[in-house]
Design a protein around this motif. Structure first.
Motif, short mmCIF file in Angstrom:
data_model
loop_
_atom_site.label_atom_id
_atom_site.label_comp_id
_atom_site.label_asym_id
_atom_site.label_seq_id
_atom_site.Cartn_x
_atom_site.Cartn_y
_atom_site.Cartn_z
N ARG A 1 24.21 6.97 -39.94
CA ARG A 1 24.96 6.12 -39.00
C ARG A 1 26.09 6.89 -38.35
O ARG A 1 26.41 8.01 -38.74
CB ARG A 1 25.50 4.89 -39.73
CG ARG A 1 26.49 5.26 -40.84
CD ARG A 1 26.72 4.07 -41.77
NE ARG A 1 27.56 4.49 -42.88
CZ ARG A 1 28.78 4.01 -43.12
NH1 ARG A 1 29.29 3.08 -42.36
NH2 ARG A 1 29.49 4.46 -44.14
N ILE A 2 26.70 6.26 -37.37
CA ILE A 2 27.87 6.83 -36.70
C ILE A 2 29.08 6.52 -37.56
O ILE A 2 29.37 5.35 -37.81
CB ILE A 2 28.02 6.23 -35.29
CG1 ILE A 2 26.80 6.62 -34.44
CG2 ILE A 2 29.32 6.69 -34.64
CD1 ILE A 2 26.58 5.72 -33.24
N ALA B 1 26.33 5.92 -23.64
CA ALA B 1 26.58 4.47 -23.49
C ALA B 1 28.08 4.21 -23.28
O ALA B 1 28.46 3.22 -22.65
CB ALA B 1 26.09 3.72 -24.72
N LEU B 2 28.91 5.09 -23.80
CA LEU B 2 30.37 4.93 -23.65
C LEU B 2 30.86 5.43 -22.30
O LEU B 2 32.01 5.18 -21.93
CB LEU B 2 31.11 5.66 -24.77
CG LEU B 2 31.08 5.01 -26.15
CD1 LEU B 2 31.81 5.89 -27.16
CD2 LEU B 2 31.73 3.63 -26.10
N ALA C 1 32.30 8.12 -37.10
CA ALA C 1 33.59 8.27 -36.41
C ALA C 1 33.32 8.49 -34.92
O ALA C 1 32.39 9.18 -34.53
CB ALA C 1 34.38 9.44 -36.98
N ILE C 2 34.16 7.86 -34.10
CA ILE C 2 34.10 8.04 -32.65
C ILE C 2 35.47 8.47 -32.17
O ILE C 2 36.48 7.86 -32.53
CB ILE C 2 33.69 6.72 -31.95
CG1 ILE C 2 32.36 6.20 -32.52
CG2 ILE C 2 33.58 6.93 -30.44
CD1 ILE C 2 31.97 4.81 -31.99
N VAL D 1 35.72 7.12 -22.23
CA VAL D 1 36.12 7.40 -23.60
C VAL D 1 34.92 7.98 -24.32
O VAL D 1 33.79 7.88 -23.83
CB VAL D 1 36.60 6.11 -24.32
CG1 VAL D 1 35.44 5.17 -24.62
CG2 VAL D 1 37.37 6.42 -25.59
N PHE E 1 33.17 3.74 -19.82
CA PHE E 1 34.46 3.29 -20.33
C PHE E 1 35.47 4.43 -20.45
O PHE E 1 36.53 4.26 -21.01
CB PHE E 1 34.25 2.58 -21.67
CG PHE E 1 33.30 1.43 -21.57
CD1 PHE E 1 33.71 0.22 -21.05
CD2 PHE E 1 31.97 1.58 -21.93
CE1 PHE E 1 32.83 -0.83 -20.91
CE2 PHE E 1 31.07 0.53 -21.80
CZ PHE E 1 31.50 -0.67 -21.29
N ARG F 1 20.86 10.42 -31.40
CA ARG F 1 21.52 9.12 -31.43
C ARG F 1 22.99 9.25 -31.01
O ARG F 1 23.52 8.42 -30.28
CB ARG F 1 21.43 8.50 -32.83
CG ARG F 1 21.80 7.05 -32.75
CD ARG F 1 21.54 6.18 -33.95
NE ARG F 1 20.90 6.77 -35.08
CZ ARG F 1 21.18 6.40 -36.34
NH1 ARG F 1 22.09 5.48 -36.57
NH2 ARG F 1 20.54 6.95 -37.35
N ALA G 1 23.17 9.71 -27.25
CA ALA G 1 22.86 8.43 -26.59
C ALA G 1 24.07 7.50 -26.65
O ALA G 1 24.41 6.82 -25.68
CB ALA G 1 21.65 7.78 -27.25
N MET G 2 24.76 7.51 -27.78
CA MET G 2 25.95 6.66 -27.94
C MET G 2 27.05 7.13 -27.00
O MET G 2 27.70 6.31 -26.33
CB MET G 2 26.40 6.70 -29.39
CG MET G 2 27.41 5.66 -29.79
SD MET G 2 29.11 6.20 -29.51
CE MET G 2 29.21 7.56 -30.66
#
Lengths: 280, 280
Positions: free
Chosen positions: A182-183, A166-167, A185-186, A172, A170, A159, A162-163
């Motif tokens: 869950r996520i 998706a970024l 921290a990014i 980043v 951008f 996951r 994949a995230m």
């Protein structure tokens, strides 16, 4: 890119990676020239290998030395505190290059790095990535130590990657922490270590619950990131930081993240009870 | 959802929004019953409006009171420190509901909120969002104060919202900060205020350059977020924080973020020299 077998120059900043790369390149039996950047690289860390030091303002002299030695291939590696343009103190032979760097300095770090690569390429040099010269400095597929990610951790890891993908459009998102399904921290401008510290603080203040064996750090290059001069990296501090934050391990894009000495990092992972794993 | 015109109950937590909503609902000429949750809502802030206080452990009593008043419509609004299950101290009339909440407590905040909504719905109540009762508490299209985003800022804002949309499948990313032509911070578990503080620290330590009029905060609901009980919100503190961080303004998804008193927030924006803008 094929690696030419003429002499190689390593233009070395700070940290563990430049000496590790120099050692491997020296064993490859090709001519080697190490240029250590003053204030960043520590010449004492290169052991037997001869090192010549240059200030950033001595770029003209460095170019002359490379040409005199008939060096066409070079690697730029190691950390470099973002220099202030005013602190360059250019020598006479460097003055003519200032307009190029004045332009490169007007932008983010990526822009500066691209400017440096272009500078050398325009002058006939081939700029190689450390992974081309020494793939053994990157993370391989699978676990570096005895611990590997569990199926539940692999779900979080999938996951997370994949995230990060998706970024990609951008420019980043090189790393993230997942825990508690869950996520949490990014990473953006703060850097990986600061992001891990944030997770540790959220956990210690009770705002985030990280069960034992739950949390993972995922890290990968950004899309379009120039792996020749800007490869993501982790090291012993990253491992210590994630252990301190209570995370279970780190997953990295295999072959695309620098880890330095794999054996040493695997042993540290075992000591700390965390996993470090390359995944594709 | 159509708003029924029978009496309305506001189940109120802390902060500015519950009294603001109560005041608007009272002016709508329908029966109003305000249940203030002990330890979260401050009854004194509701002015002339009558308020009845309940502990979380008095849920059975609250349900009896709602039914006796023939109230079928309710709004849950305001902040609530995540209660510990052990601190509920349930009254006898509440004991039978404990299994429901024991299940709801085993998960993230979203899970808990969904559990609370389901609890009331299963008992025949209609749960409304504050925006249905009082759309004037949300941000409208356009600027709240005198300042509006410049075309350059609108470009950053568009990129920020596109990035938040890309994160939607991952149940994360309600807010981000953009500056210096890039995304510099993405919110995950830390919350909006902590993310803004991080940007302020990066800027004050010189690791991030934010030119005057450059940085923007973007904020929107997550996809699938239940806007009835979990609408994103900003307030005076958010404005003060972004001004202190040197950001130029805030862009919000129009109609989908709570701002409370629009006029008051617009005047504060003018004082601070920042913009607050609703965009679609």
């Amino acid at each position: 890119m094929a690696v030419a077998r003429g002499p190689l120059a390593i233009i070395a900043g700070g940290g563990d990676f430049p000496p590790a790369l120099a050692e491997i390149a020296a064993r490859q039996g090709r001519g080697l020239f190490v240029a250590a950047l003053d204030g960043a690289a520590d010449p004492a860390r290169f052991g037997e290998i001869e090192v010549t030091s240059y200030r950033l303002g001595q770029l003209g002299r460095l170019l002359d030395d490379l040409r005199r030695r008939e060096i066409a291939d070079l690697v730029l590696i190691g950390s470099l505190p973002r220099p202030s343009f005013g602190a360059l103190r250019p020598e006479a032979s460097t003055l003519k290059y200032l307009p190029h760097f004045a332009r490169a300095f007007q932008g983010g770090d990526d822009h500066l790095l691209r400017g440096v690569v272009r500078f050398f390429e325009e002058r006939g040099f081939r700029v190689h990535g450390p992974a081309e010269i020494a793939p053994e400095l990157t993370v391989p597929m699978g676990a570096l130590g005895r611990k590997a990610a569990t199926p539940a951790q692999h779900e979080l890891i999938a996951r997370g990657f994949a995230m990060l993908s998706a970024l990609a459009p951008f420019d980043v998102g090189q790393a993230a922490v997942l825990a508690d399904h869950r996520i949490v921290a990014i990473e953006a401008a703060e850097g990986t270590d600061a992001m891990i510290r944030r997770v540790a603080e959220l956990a210690s203040s009770g705002r985030l619950k990280i069960a034992k064996g739950d949390g993972v750090l995922v890290k990968a290059p950004k899309e379009g990131q120039d792996l020749r001069v800007d490869m993501p990296a982790i090291g012993p501090d990253t491992l210590r930081n994630i252990a301190e934050a209570g995370l279970a391990g780190i997953a990295l894009r295999a072959g695309r993240v620098l880890v330095g000495d794999r054996g040493k990092l695997g042993r540290l992972a075992d000591q700390l009870g965390v996993f470090v794993e390359g995944v594709i």
